[in-house]
Every structure is written in structure tokens, then in C-alpha cells.
Design a protein around this motif. Structure first.
Motif, PDB file in Angstrom:
ATOM      1  N   GLU A 181       0.840  -1.185   0.000  1.00  0.00           N
ATOM      2  CA  GLU A 181       0.000   0.000   0.000  1.00  0.00           C
ATOM      3  C   GLU A 181       0.882   1.244   0.000  1.00  0.00           C
ATOM      4  O   GLU A 181       2.039   1.184   0.419  1.00  0.00           O
ATOM      5  CB  GLU A 181      -0.913   0.001   1.232  1.00  0.00           C
ATOM      6  CG  GLU A 181      -1.835  -1.201   1.309  1.00  0.00           C
ATOM      7  CD  GLU A 181      -2.765  -1.136   2.512  1.00  0.00           C
ATOM      8  OE1 GLU A 181      -2.906  -0.035   3.086  1.00  0.00           O
ATOM      9  OE2 GLU A 181      -3.332  -2.175   2.873  1.00  0.00           O
ATOM     10  N   PRO A 182       0.357   2.378  -0.462  1.00  0.00           N
ATOM     11  CA  PRO A 182       1.171   3.592  -0.507  1.00  0.00           C
ATOM     12  C   PRO A 182       1.689   4.001   0.876  1.00  0.00           C
ATOM     13  O   PRO A 182       0.955   3.953   1.868  1.00  0.00           O
ATOM     14  CB  PRO A 182       0.196   4.647  -1.054  1.00  0.00           C
ATOM     15  CG  PRO A 182      -0.809   3.872  -1.829  1.00  0.00           C
ATOM     16  CD  PRO A 182      -0.976   2.585  -1.086  1.00  0.00           C
ATOM     17  N   VAL A 183       2.946   4.376   0.925  1.00  0.00           N
ATOM     18  CA  VAL A 183       3.575   4.932   2.122  1.00  0.00           C
ATOM     19  C   VAL A 183       4.190   6.255   1.695  1.00  0.00           C
ATOM     20  O   VAL A 183       5.249   6.287   1.074  1.00  0.00           O
ATOM     21  CB  VAL A 183       4.643   3.980   2.692  1.00  0.00           C
ATOM     22  CG1 VAL A 183       5.276   4.604   3.932  1.00  0.00           C
ATOM     23  CG2 VAL A 183       4.047   2.621   3.012  1.00  0.00           C
ATOM     24  N   LEU A 184       3.504   7.352   2.017  1.00  0.00           N
ATOM     25  CA  LEU A 184       3.880   8.655   1.482  1.00  0.00           C
ATOM     26  C   LEU A 184       4.860   9.383   2.385  1.00  0.00           C
ATOM     27  O   LEU A 184       4.875   9.192   3.608  1.00  0.00           O
ATOM     28  CB  LEU A 184       2.637   9.532   1.282  1.00  0.00           C
ATOM     29  CG  LEU A 184       1.687   9.172   0.147  1.00  0.00           C
ATOM     30  CD1 LEU A 184       0.799   7.998   0.512  1.00  0.00           C
ATOM     31  CD2 LEU A 184       0.851  10.379  -0.254  1.00  0.00           C
ATOM     32  N   GLN A 185       5.629  10.242   1.762  1.00  0.00           N
ATOM     33  CA  GLN A 185       6.465  11.197   2.463  1.00  0.00           C
ATOM     34  C   GLN A 185       5.757  12.547   2.457  1.00  0.00           C
ATOM     35  O   GLN A 185       4.813  12.750   1.691  1.00  0.00           O
ATOM     36  CB  GLN A 185       7.831  11.290   1.786  1.00  0.00           C
ATOM     37  CG  GLN A 185       8.618   9.984   1.831  1.00  0.00           C
ATOM     38  CD  GLN A 185       9.945  10.056   1.103  1.00  0.00           C
ATOM     39  OE1 GLN A 185      10.331  11.106   0.578  1.00  0.00           O
ATOM     40  NE2 GLN A 185      10.654   8.923   1.052  1.00  0.00           N
ATOM     41  N   PRO A 186       6.139  13.476   3.328  1.00  0.00           N
ATOM     42  CA  PRO A 186       5.434  14.759   3.417  1.00  0.00           C
ATOM     43  C   PRO A 186       5.300  15.458   2.062  1.00  0.00           C
ATOM     44  O   PRO A 186       6.264  15.543   1.296  1.00  0.00           O
ATOM     45  CB  PRO A 186       6.317  15.571   4.373  1.00  0.00           C
ATOM     46  CG  PRO A 186       6.969  14.535   5.239  1.00  0.00           C
ATOM     47  CD  PRO A 186       7.221  13.369   4.334  1.00  0.00           C
ATOM     48  N   GLY A 187       4.111  15.934   1.777  1.00  0.00           N
ATOM     49  CA  GLY A 187       3.852  16.687   0.558  1.00  0.00           C
ATOM     50  C   GLY A 187       3.546  15.844  -0.662  1.00  0.00           C
ATOM     51  O   GLY A 187       3.230  16.388  -1.723  1.00  0.00           O
ATOM     52  N   GLU A 188       3.610  14.522  -0.546  1.00  0.00           N
ATOM     53  CA  GLU A 188       3.400  13.669  -1.708  1.00  0.00           C
ATOM     54  C   GLU A 188       1.920  13.367  -1.938  1.00  0.00           C
ATOM     55  O   GLU A 188       1.098  13.401  -1.023  1.00  0.00           O
ATOM     56  CB  GLU A 188       4.169  12.351  -1.548  1.00  0.00           C
ATOM     57  CG  GLU A 188       5.663  12.510  -1.656  1.00  0.00           C
ATOM     58  CD  GLU A 188       6.391  11.185  -1.594  1.00  0.00           C
ATOM     59  OE1 GLU A 188       7.511  11.094  -2.139  1.00  0.00           O
ATOM     60  OE2 GLU A 188       5.859  10.226  -0.981  1.00  0.00           O
ATOM     61  N   ARG A 189       1.610  13.062  -3.199  1.00  0.00           N
ATOM     62  CA  ARG A 189       0.295  12.600  -3.600  1.00  0.00           C
ATOM     63  C   ARG A 189       0.476  11.284  -4.358  1.00  0.00           C
ATOM     64  O   ARG A 189       1.541  11.015  -4.918  1.00  0.00           O
ATOM     65  CB  ARG A 189      -0.411  13.618  -4.506  1.00  0.00           C
ATOM     66  CG  ARG A 189      -0.597  14.999  -3.879  1.00  0.00           C
ATOM     67  CD  ARG A 189      -1.626  14.964  -2.775  1.00  0.00           C
ATOM     68  NE  ARG A 189      -1.931  16.305  -2.281  1.00  0.00           N
ATOM     69  CZ  ARG A 189      -1.328  16.882  -1.255  1.00  0.00           C
ATOM     70  NH1 ARG A 189      -0.335  16.250  -0.614  1.00  0.00           N
ATOM     71  NH2 ARG A 189      -1.690  18.094  -0.859  1.00  0.00           N
ATOM     72  N   VAL A 190      -0.593  10.484  -4.409  1.00  0.00           N
ATOM     73  CA  VAL A 190      -0.557   9.199  -5.109  1.00  0.00           C
ATOM     74  C   VAL A 190      -1.277   9.333  -6.443  1.00  0.00           C
ATOM     75  O   VAL A 190      -2.413   9.809  -6.496  1.00  0.00           O
ATOM     76  CB  VAL A 190      -1.219   8.091  -4.271  1.00  0.00           C
ATOM     77  CG1 VAL A 190      -1.278   6.782  -5.061  1.00  0.00           C
ATOM     78  CG2 VAL A 190      -0.453   7.878  -2.972  1.00  0.00           C
TER      79      VAL A 190
ATOM     80  N   PRO B  88      -6.109  16.532  -3.804  1.00  0.00           N
ATOM     81  CA  PRO B  88      -6.281  16.576  -2.355  1.00  0.00           C
ATOM     82  C   PRO B  88      -5.273  15.664  -1.657  1.00  0.00           C
ATOM     83  O   PRO B  88      -4.771  14.709  -2.262  1.00  0.00           O
ATOM     84  CB  PRO B  88      -7.717  16.069  -2.159  1.00  0.00           C
ATOM     85  CG  PRO B  88      -7.993  15.233  -3.372  1.00  0.00           C
ATOM     86  CD  PRO B  88      -7.259  15.897  -4.490  1.00  0.00           C
ATOM     87  N   PRO B  89      -4.961  15.921  -0.390  1.00  0.00           N
ATOM     88  CA  PRO B  89      -4.059  15.042   0.358  1.00  0.00           C
ATOM     89  C   PRO B  89      -4.574  13.608   0.355  1.00  0.00           C
ATOM     90  O   PRO B  89      -5.784  13.364   0.389  1.00  0.00           O
ATOM     91  CB  PRO B  89      -4.064  15.642   1.775  1.00  0.00           C
ATOM     92  CG  PRO B  89      -4.433  17.074   1.569  1.00  0.00           C
ATOM     93  CD  PRO B  89      -5.390  17.085   0.415  1.00  0.00           C
ATOM     94  N   PHE B  90      -3.657  12.671   0.313  1.00  0.00           N
ATOM     95  CA  PHE B  90      -4.031  11.261   0.231  1.00  0.00           C
ATOM     96  C   PHE B  90      -4.747  10.811   1.500  1.00  0.00           C
ATOM     97  O   PHE B  90      -4.323  11.103   2.619  1.00  0.00           O
ATOM     98  CB  PHE B  90      -2.782  10.404   0.013  1.00  0.00           C
ATOM     99  CG  PHE B  90      -3.051   8.926   0.005  1.00  0.00           C
ATOM    100  CD1 PHE B  90      -3.680   8.334  -1.076  1.00  0.00           C
ATOM    101  CD2 PHE B  90      -2.679   8.123   1.086  1.00  0.00           C
ATOM    102  CE1 PHE B  90      -3.929   6.964  -1.095  1.00  0.00           C
ATOM    103  CE2 PHE B  90      -2.915   6.764   1.076  1.00  0.00           C
ATOM    104  CZ  PHE B  90      -3.554   6.181  -0.023  1.00  0.00           C
ATOM    105  N   ASP B  91      -5.834  10.086   1.320  1.00  0.00           N
ATOM    106  CA  ASP B  91      -6.604   9.518   2.417  1.00  0.00           C
ATOM    107  C   ASP B  91      -6.992   8.096   2.015  1.00  0.00           C
ATOM    108  O   ASP B  91      -7.738   7.911   1.056  1.00  0.00           O
ATOM    109  CB  ASP B  91      -7.859  10.353   2.684  1.00  0.00           C
ATOM    110  CG  ASP B  91      -8.673   9.834   3.874  1.00  0.00           C
ATOM    111  OD1 ASP B  91      -8.333   8.765   4.404  1.00  0.00           O
ATOM    112  OD2 ASP B  91      -9.651  10.507   4.253  1.00  0.00           O
ATOM    113  N   PRO B  92      -6.497   7.087   2.715  1.00  0.00           N
ATOM    114  CA  PRO B  92      -6.766   5.697   2.302  1.00  0.00           C
ATOM    115  C   PRO B  92      -8.188   5.235   2.593  1.00  0.00           C
ATOM    116  O   PRO B  92      -8.583   4.145   2.169  1.00  0.00           O
ATOM    117  CB  PRO B  92      -5.761   4.901   3.131  1.00  0.00           C
ATOM    118  CG  PRO B  92      -5.549   5.735   4.363  1.00  0.00           C
ATOM    119  CD  PRO B  92      -5.623   7.152   3.900  1.00  0.00           C
ATOM    120  N   ALA B  93      -8.981   6.032   3.294  1.00  0.00           N
ATOM    121  CA  ALA B  93     -10.330   5.615   3.678  1.00  0.00           C
ATOM    122  C   ALA B  93     -11.231   5.448   2.456  1.00  0.00           C
ATOM    123  O   ALA B  93     -11.018   6.085   1.422  1.00  0.00           O
ATOM    124  CB  ALA B  93     -10.938   6.639   4.633  1.00  0.00           C
TER     125      ALA B  93
END
Length: 466
Positions: A92-101, A230-235
Motif C-alpha cells: 500500500e502507498p507509504v507517502l512522504q510529506p507533501g506527496e500525492r498518489v 487533495p491530500p491522500f486519504d486511504p479511507a
């Protein structure tokens, strides 16, 4: 009630046509299963079914390569002011600050950075994330935008979209899955035509099932937001506004429907016209652009991927890579799309005052590319869609087999940026400064060889333009 005021957490109460989103067979089976699963659901609830074993629509890691990232830069799908990071071994995505998927499969179907104001508004209004949308949903959105801009001459709106399309949830299926069935992790929002929708019907690829395995990370490198996601949200999605339908209350949409029906009666306008419009125009409908498709003006138009033309056969081949179509190789326009040389009629301007609003300003023309940065690939089986090469046991070409971007003038040195719209062109500085960390020259692909992971065959099967 305006769309800005409308909010609902319920799904649409209106019956909808099944979405042909590469999942239609499974969705059809869902209707049958739903009538049989009451008892099974109760027993599963009690037994505590382990949903961790569910694979359909689940994150599956990523097979994206540097070769494919280079292609996205070369084809102007990603501007220079955005850096890309390829996932490691994470599922699953593991983001660093400021990143988008984002997803390679989306870029192949009309998506681009920075995203258009319509696409961002679409995500915000329905409270969606890019990973909620299957690859084919991006294709449907691209077709809708193309119709609005290239055949009406106005920017797309959520009101007209909601009149033509409905959203439905894509849930985990199976008799052993307890009710209420949870949404799948990826592709949980399916776009389908509303019942009796007057809009054209499109069919995505049935084989577009592993699109979620093409994710990677993007991040702005400067102060300007050249992503606008928008900021990534896995929900999972909350179904906010999913039941919104202006019906006959939106006057402009009513006029669009009457206008569309008249055009379909007087001409041979069809869904294939819409598909070949954005393919032949070399434009990304969901990317922020300096002007509408109805104002495009030729090879130097900076809103294009490239000014190089495609043959009719190549348009068909590209169409078959992203949708199901019976478009003949010697196709003719049922109705030519609007452009600066084929502007909207006075009748259309009278019907739609927005045609004249936000007219195109002065644009700096782009020099013509020497090589096509996004050429056609011949496939062994066009019906199978694109399957990442890593899952076929193939690997990207070795650096020694692929010309360096520094040695390949596939993008003209004097290419004009979209400045305020999309930032500077990637290769301008790449050519001047040499190798960059985000796109190593040793891995950069030839303009005549898009990534094999995204396209299937090796670069030797590329069709180059004369």
C-alpha cells in the motif's frame, strides 16, 4: 437547490444502468448474489471472515519503472516542477510529506498534471480520491469533458455531469463476506450512465483490472502547486453527494440535451467522434490547459502533448488501447469537433452564453517535436489492454539499449511552457543541465519507445511516424 448546497451521504435512489467499467460481469453477478447472501452474510458475521485475504480491488504494490516515469515527462503529462518517486516493496502507498498518489493507468486515459479545475472540483464535490476511481472511470470523465469543450464549446460542469452519470459503490463480493459488504480498497467508485441518460455510451476495457498496480508518488518541487490533488486519504468514499441529480432544474443542461439531440439527428455524431477527438488532438482532457478544445489552433498549440499528427489507423490503435470500439481504420468524422478554424455557430453562442466567456488569451506557440513523444505501439492482442511487464515476466530495456534523453531531441529546444497553467517544460532544463535525479538520463527512453510496462510489447514494436 444548487450543487454547492447539496450534500448527502446516501447513494442514488434512482436505478442506474450497470457501469461498463471492466467490472460489468462482476457487477452483474453481484445482483444475483445479493438475493442469496442474507443467510450466508449472517453466518459470516458470526464467524468473523478475514477480509485480509480479499484480492479484488486491493492494493497490490506497484510495478512502475523509471522508464515509465521518463515517458510521462517526455509526453508532457507531468511538468518539470513536479518530482516523482517510485514505490519500493510496499503493498500500500507509504507517502512522504507533501506527496500525492497517482496512477500510470490514469495518465494513459486523459489524466495529466496539474489537474483541470473540473477534475479537482469533481473530487472535492464527491469527496473522492484518485485511488477511488478505476482506470476506466478516468476514460469516461475524459469523454465527457471532450464533448463539453469540443462539441458545445463550454467548460464542463458538475451539474451536467450529474445529469448524465451516476456513481455507485464497488464492494467486496462473495457469499462468505458479511453484510454490509465493505468497499474495495481501489476502484470503489464506479461511474455509470444514469437510466435513460441521453448521453453517448462508452465501454472501457474489461481487462483493465490491475490498474492499481501502477501507482507512484508525485510532489511539487517549488511554491507553485502543479499537482492540485487533495491530500491522500486511504479511507473508502463516504458517498457524499452521490445522489445529486439536478434533473430538469439546470437550464443550461436542458439546452445542452436539446442541442445534442438535434446534432445527433442532423449529423452522424457518435461516441467514436468524441473518443477520436481527444486522441487525434493529442490533448489530455483532465489536465489543466490554457484554453478549451474548441479554441485549439494547430501544431503549435501548447496544450497538446505534441503537435505531430496521428494517422487514422494510429488513432484507432490508440483508442483500442483504452476502450472497446468498433471504429474502422478508414473512419470519417460524423461531426467535426470545434476549433479556432471551426468555431461554434451563432446559434450555439446564442444558446450558450458561456461560449464567449473566458476566451483564449495569447499563447506562446510550441516548436514542433522532431520525434513523437507518445507514439503508437503495436500489440499482440489489442483486446487485452495494457498489462505491466513485470507481471508478464518482462523487464524494461537495459539502459544501453535505450537512447539517452540528453542525446535524443524528441522535444524541441524552444518548446513553449504553459507557464501559469502547467509550469516549464521538463526537457528544456534536462537538455541544459544534464542528468537529474528524478529522471536519470541512463534510464530515459527514446521518444519512439514508450515504456513497455505501460504498453505491453518491446520498443521494437513501436510504430514511428514518417
Amino acid at each position: 437547490m444548487s450543487s454547492e448546497q447539496y450534500a448527502s451521504s446516501s447513494s442514488s435512489g434512482n436505478p442506474e444502468d450497470p457501469a461498463s467499467d471492466g467490472l460489468s460481469a462482476e457487477l452483474a453477478r453481484t445482483e444475483t448474489e445479493s438475493s442469496q447472501e442474507q443467510d450466508a452474510g449472517s453466518s459470516s458475521q458470526a464467524s468473523g471472515t478475514d477480509l485480509s485475504e480479499v484480492t479484488r480491488g486491493a492494493w497490490m504494490g506497484s510495478s512502475v519503472s523509471q522508464y515509465e516515469i521518463d515517458w510521462l515527462y517526455r509526453s508532457r503529462r507531468i511538468p518539470e516542477g513536479v518530482s516523482c518517486r517510485i514505490p519500493g516493496d510496499e503493498i500500500e502507498p507509504v507517502l512522504q510529506p507533501g506527496e500525492r498518489v497517482v496512477f500510470l493507468a490514469h495518465f494513459e486515459r486523459g489524466f495529466g498534471l496539474p489537474v483541470s479545475s473540473f477534475f479537482r472540483d469533481f473530487l472535492d464535490f464527491y469527496k473522492l480520491q484518485p485511488h477511488h476511481l478505476p482506470g476506466n472511470a478516468i476514460f469516461y470523465l475524459s469523454c465527457y469533458v471532450t464533448f463539453m469543450e469540443a462539441y458545445i464549446g463550454i467548460r464542463p460542469t458538475r451539474e451536467t455531469f450529474a445529469r448524465f452519470f451516476a456513481l455507485r459503490i464497488n464492494s467486496v463480493q462473495g457469499l462468505d463476506i458479511p453484510k454490509p459488504k465493505p468497499p474495495v480498497q481501489c476502484g470503489s467508485c464506479i461511474i455509470g450512465s444514469r437510466q435513460a441518460s441521453p448521453f453517448f455510451k462508452f465501454s472501457g476495457l474489461e481487462s483493465c483490472r490491475s490498474w492499481q498496480g501502477t501507482f507512484f508518488y508525485v510532489k511539487n518541487t517549488g511554491a507553485a502547486d502543479l499537482i492540485d490533488l487533495p491530500p491522500f486519504d486511504p479511507a473508502p468514499p463516504t458517498k457524499t453527494n452521490w445522489s445529486y441529480n439536478p434533473k430538469e432544474s439546470h437550464n443550461e443542461t436542458n439546452r445542452i440535451i436539446r442541442f445534442m439531440k438535434q446534432r445527433m439527428k442532423d449529423t452522424d455524431l457518435c461516441s467514436d467522434d468524441i473518443i477520436r477527438t481527444f486522441i487525434s488532438r493529442r490533448v489530455l482532457p483532465l489536465k489543466r490547459r490554457a484554453h478549451k478544445m474548441s479554441e485549439m489552433y494547430g501544431p503549435g498549440d501548447p496544450t497538446k502533448i505534441t503537435g505531430l499528427p496521428l494517422s487514422k489507423k494510429d488513432v484507432v490503435l490508440k483508442a483500442r488501447q483504452i476502450c472497446q470500439t468498433s471504429m474502422p481504420e478508414d473512419w470519417e468524422w460524423g461531426l467535426r469537433p470545434l476549433s479556432s478554424t471551426n468555431p461554434p455557430t451563432q446559434e450555439a453562442k446564442d444558446r450558450f452564453p458561456r461560449i464567449g466567456s473566458g476566451k483564449r488569451g495569447r499563447c506562446r506557440k510550441r516548436g514542433l517535436d522532431k520525434f513523437d513523444p507518445d507514439p503508437v505501439i503495436f500489440w499482440k492482442d489489442l483486446k487485452m489492454g495494457r498489462t505491466p511487464a513485470a507481471r508478464l515476466g518482462k523487464a524494461p530495456p537495459e539502459p544501453s539499449d535505450v537512447p539517452s534523453a540528453n542525446l535524443n531531441p524528441q522535444i524541441h529546444e524552444h518548446a513553449a511552457p504553459l507557464q501559469a497553467e502547467a509550469g516549464k517544460e521538463f526537457v528544456d532544463k534536462l537538455m541544459a543541465q544534464g542528468q537529474k535525479n528524478k529522471t536519470p538520463a541512463s534510464d530515459a527512453g527514446s521518444s519512439q519507445a514508450p515504456p513497455p510496462n505501460a504498453s505491453g510489447p518491446s520498443p521494437s514494436r513501436v510504430r514511428s511516424l514518417p
